[in-house]
Structure formats: C-alpha cells, structure tokens
Design an enzyme around this catalytic site. Sequence first.
Site, mmCIF file in Angstrom:
data_model
loop_
_atom_site.group_PDB
_atom_site.id
_atom_site.type_symbol
_atom_site.label_atom_id
_atom_site.label_comp_id
_atom_site.label_asym_id
_atom_site.label_seq_id
_atom_site.Cartn_x
_atom_site.Cartn_y
_atom_site.Cartn_z
ATOM 1 N N TYR A 1 2.881 -4.822 -7.608
ATOM 2 C CA TYR A 1 3.940 -4.555 -8.595
ATOM 3 C C TYR A 1 3.452 -3.652 -9.736
ATOM 4 O O TYR A 1 4.219 -2.863 -10.278
ATOM 5 C CB TYR A 1 4.515 -5.867 -9.151
ATOM 6 N N GLU B 1 8.613 -14.573 -4.608
ATOM 7 C CA GLU B 1 7.912 -14.283 -3.347
ATOM 8 C C GLU B 1 6.734 -15.240 -3.147
ATOM 9 O O GLU B 1 6.435 -15.645 -2.019
ATOM 10 C CB GLU B 1 7.498 -12.799 -3.322
HETATM 11 C C1 HEM Z 1 10.928 -4.343 -9.172
HETATM 12 C C2 HEM Z 1 10.354 -3.863 -8.126
HETATM 13 C C3 HEM Z 1 10.975 -3.672 -6.765
HETATM 14 C C4 HEM Z 1 12.274 -3.538 -6.393
HETATM 15 C C5 HEM Z 1 13.523 -3.559 -7.257
HETATM 16 C C6 HEM Z 1 12.280 -3.390 -4.946
HETATM 17 C C7 HEM Z 1 13.422 -3.242 -4.180
HETATM 18 C C8 HEM Z 1 13.430 -3.147 -2.819
HETATM 19 C C9 HEM Z 1 14.619 -3.079 -1.996
HETATM 20 C C10 HEM Z 1 16.044 -3.100 -2.524
HETATM 21 C C11 HEM Z 1 14.230 -2.991 -0.719
HETATM 22 C C12 HEM Z 1 15.129 -2.882 0.516
HETATM 23 C C13 HEM Z 1 15.334 -4.262 1.097
HETATM 24 C C14 HEM Z 1 16.055 -4.208 2.413
HETATM 25 O O1 HEM Z 1 15.495 -3.725 3.382
HETATM 26 O O2 HEM Z 1 17.185 -4.607 2.453
HETATM 27 C C15 HEM Z 1 12.790 -3.015 -0.693
HETATM 28 C C16 HEM Z 1 12.040 -2.909 0.444
HETATM 29 C C17 HEM Z 1 10.687 -2.692 0.422
HETATM 30 N N1 HEM Z 1 9.845 -2.769 -0.673
HETATM 31 FE FE1 HEM Z 1 10.405 -3.159 -2.563
HETATM 32 N N2 HEM Z 1 10.994 -3.405 -4.491
HETATM 33 C C18 HEM Z 1 10.164 -3.577 -5.558
HETATM 34 C C19 HEM Z 1 8.795 -3.653 -5.530
HETATM 35 C C20 HEM Z 1 8.015 -3.364 -4.440
HETATM 36 C C21 HEM Z 1 6.582 -3.345 -4.417
HETATM 37 C C22 HEM Z 1 5.684 -3.681 -5.594
HETATM 38 C C23 HEM Z 1 6.192 -2.982 -3.171
HETATM 39 C C24 HEM Z 1 4.774 -2.768 -2.654
HETATM 40 C C25 HEM Z 1 4.156 -1.650 -2.658
HETATM 41 C C26 HEM Z 1 7.393 -2.807 -2.375
HETATM 42 C C27 HEM Z 1 7.438 -2.467 -1.050
HETATM 43 C C28 HEM Z 1 8.569 -2.473 -0.278
HETATM 44 C C29 HEM Z 1 8.576 -2.180 1.147
HETATM 45 C C30 HEM Z 1 7.356 -1.784 1.982
HETATM 46 C C31 HEM Z 1 9.886 -2.310 1.581
HETATM 47 C C32 HEM Z 1 10.444 -2.040 2.985
HETATM 48 C C33 HEM Z 1 10.757 -0.570 3.017
HETATM 49 C C34 HEM Z 1 11.036 0.005 4.355
HETATM 50 O O3 HEM Z 1 10.685 -0.585 5.357
HETATM 51 O O4 HEM Z 1 11.563 1.096 4.400
HETATM 52 N N3 HEM Z 1 8.469 -3.045 -3.185
HETATM 53 N N4 HEM Z 1 12.329 -3.123 -1.992
#
Ligand code: HEM
Length: 402
Positions: free
Chosen positions: A94, A136
Amino acid sequence: MTKEQKELVKATVPVLKEHGVLLTTHFYNRMFTHNPELKNVFNMGNQQNSKQQTALAMAVLAYAEHIENPGVLMPVLDGIGQKHTSLDIRPEHYAIVGGHLIASISEVLGDAATPELLEAWTVAYNQLAAIMAGHEQNLYSKQVAKKGGWTGWRPFVVKQKVKESTEITSFYLFPTHGGVVPDFTPGQFLSVRLFLPELNLLQPRQYSISSAPNGEYYRISVKREAGTELFADGMISNRLHNFVNEGDIIEVSAPAGGFVLNGDGDHPIVFISGGVGQTPLMSMLESLIKSGSKRPKTWIHGCRDKNVHAFKEVIEHWEGKNEEVKKHIFYSEVEEGGADDLYAGWVDLNQLSDEIFEPNTEYYICGPAGFIELHYRELVKKGIDKQLIHFEEFGPQTLQLN
Ligand code: HEM
Ligand SMILES: Cc1cc2nc3c(=O)[nH]c(=O)nc-3n(C[C@H](O)[C@H](O)[C@H](O)COP(=O)(O)OP(=O)(O)OC[C@H]3O[C@@H](n4cnc5c(N)ncnc54)[C@H](O)[C@@H]3O)c2cc1C
C-alpha cells in the site's frame, strides 16, 4: 482528517470523474516504471484495455464521494479485498501504491495540485489503505484458520487434465504435499500463477472452481482464448492448454470471491450462463445436488454449438437423476434438424415458461458483461427484486447495475 481536508478531497470528485482513467493510466505507467517487479503481480493483459484503470478510478472516486462515511463502501471494499488476497497483496504494497498515486495526482493536475490538496489526499489515501489492509488481514486470518488453509502462493500438481469441449479443458489441482484442501463457498475462484517466458514475467489469472467442495482437490475449467487479427492469443489460458500437463506443478492461491451460493432457504434457484461463465455455477449446482437439496434448480446455458458445449453430459446426467433439475440449452448456431431439446439463438429468457421466474426465486448469472446486463435487465423487467439477482464478470468488475 480535518473538515477542510475532507472538503478538498470531495472537491476533486468532478476532476476525477472527468480524468479518472487518465490519472490511473498515468499512475500505472509510473508505478511499472519505478517498480517493475509489480508487473509480476498485476494482470498485464488487463493493462491493454482500460478495464483495470477504470476499476481503480471508480473505487477511488467512490471513496472520495463517501469520505464522510467510508463504512458504506464496505461491500465494494470486500470485493476488492477478495481479489487482493487472492493475489497475495500485503500491507507493505500500500505504501508503494500510495506514493505513486499521490505523485500522479500532482503530475496530472499540475498547478491545481496545491500542497494542501496533496496533503489532504495523502491523509485520505492512508485512511483508505488502513481500512483495506485491515480488512484483508482479516480475510487472510480466516483463510489460515480453515482446515488445510494457507495464504499466498502454494504449489499444486495437475493430476488430471480433461478436455470438456473444443475450447474448454479442466485441470484437477491437488496440493503437492498431499493433505486436505480447505472448503470454499461454491462460486469462489482461485488465482493461478505461471511464468511466461515471452514476457519474462510471472502472471496471475483467476479461475472459478468448477467442482463442489470435496476436501481433496480443486477443479478449474479454462477456455482457450483465441486471439484475433489484431490481438494475440490469451497468454495464460493458452499456456495452460498447450504447455501445462498432468504431473506439472503450478502455483495457486486460496479460494476467494464474493459471488457465492446462498445455501439458505428452500426457494428455487435459476442459473444463467454464457459459455465458460458456467464454471462457478457448475460448482453451485453440484454442491446443491450433493447436499440432497430438493430446491427447484433451473440451468439456462448458451453457447455457440455442441462442439464448444462443455459439461453437456454431466448436466444431462444430473437432470436425469434429479427431477427438480431442469435444463434449457441455447445454441447460437444450430445444425439443420438439430435436437428437439435445444433452443436456437442466443439465450432469451422470454422463450421460457413464466413459472421459472417466480418472485421468490434467486438468480445467478455469469458470462460476458453484455450477457449479464441483458439478462439482469430482463429479470428486473419481469419484476424480480434486484437483491435476488447475483452476477459475476470474468475480469475487473465494471458493471454497476444494482
Ligand atoms: C487504496 C488502494 C487501492 C484501491 C482503491 C484498489 C482498487 C482496486 C480495484 C477496484 C480493483 C479491481 C477489483 C476487481 O477485479 O473487481 C483492484 C484490483 C487489483 N489491485 Fe488494487 N487497489 C488498491 C491497492 C492495491 C495495492 C497496494 C496493490 C498491490 C500492489 C494492488 C494490486 C491489485 C491487483 C494486482 C489487482 C488485480 C488487477 C488485475 O488483475 O488486473 N491494489 N484494486
Ligand atoms: C473471478 C474470475 C473468474 C474467472 N473464471 C474463469 C473460468 O472459470 N474459466 C476461464 O476460462 N476463465 C475465467 N476467468 C478469466 C481468466 O481469469 C482470464 O482472464 C482468461 O483465461 C484470459 O486470460 P489469458 O491470459 O489467456 O488472456 P490475456 O492474455 O489476459 O488476454 C485476454 C484477452 O484479451 C485479448 N487481448 C490481447 N491483447 C489485447 C489488446 N491489446 N487489446 C484488447 N484485447 C487484447 C486476448 O486475445 C484475449 O482474448 C475468470 C476471471 C475472473 C476475474
């Protein structure tokens, strides 16, 4: 957060609405330039279209809009948390994401990004990150508390590889060390991670578990994504089909996901799937049958033709053995004189008897976004309560229907 800081964050909503995807696209480019190791964590296929950028932008926007009471976002944050935990996202990530997000706001807004605005967003992001990472952590704790449970990536051996149709192949995944695998709620998915030599990267993808919980193994059923003239074949699905064989080991994360069967009650259930979208619904139907439940179950499925129709015999067998199971199969391409028990064309709920759409029935839809949207709207038109319609997209969740 001070009152002024909340006002500053809320004031950014119109700008985010207008430039949200631009901002998140800038953010991803920045992050992958400075932290290229994170390319192993994200689905780089999703970076080709703007779906992932849109999903992140929508989440940030929803947060800015509800800054006074972020608790109302819990259902959304749970969905994201399910995806994050299945990808082994940890609190330390994060800080990296936060650094790039704030820098991107500054770079995209230019002079409009005053030090006060950036400070307000830093406080807001840290607050959101703490809520998300905390939630989480709870999910991880619940996973390890299960019998056989684990977090992060774990090696599984492909004991059996079974062709279900010309496009879909099943993989039976057993933990390499033996022992039990934890139960899951039917409808949940796993993430699978493979090394792609063409990208020199590890790449994760999600696959719904297509079998009922059995304590021994998980079955996933994967459609080979063929490319078009413009785009190459899907990377992981083709690698699984062409290079992963019985005896091979792949990395798997623990079951996750909020699109799950509500096992309570004895009201009827209708499953509506398009193509490979049937996989989570197969798990739900099998587990209901295994439990001896006599709830009426209707299986509505559409695909191109019999060559791509996976699990045809299994569904026929279940219907034959259980009088409360009824199937309705649609082929968009039917041969001359095709079978009598088939409907020609795309899935059309209006061709089915009204009895199927009793008001107390629960619905589970899975398929491409357009498929979900069409049938969701059709059901709502028939007077079905939105709360009784559940759906899942096989990609970043972009549909806002409820
Ligand atoms: C406040 C911070 C964050 C928000 C608002 C956020 C939001 C989101 C959202 C809306 C999704 C799509 C969920 C779905 O598939 O329906 C997602 C997926 C994902 N997030 Fe986050 N996220 C945050 C932080 C992080 C962090 C810190 C990481 C790590 C590096 C991360 C890694 C990922 C990954 C790898 C995916 C799947 C993406 C894919 O397969 O294309 N996220 N996140
Ligand atoms: C919760 C969930 C459950 C899922 N369950 C299943 C399941 O049970 N079975 C299943 O088969 N799949 C399932 N999926 C989908 C799966 O995760 C993968 O997305 C799918 O296998 C494609 O991955 P890939 O690596 O083969 O394709 P990718 O390489 O990620 O490509 C995806 C598609 O984009 C196209 N493409 C490539 N480049 C571009 C470009 N530049 N612009 C536009 N398009 C491009 C490709 O041709 C391909 O069709 C699920 C997804 C989710 C989120």
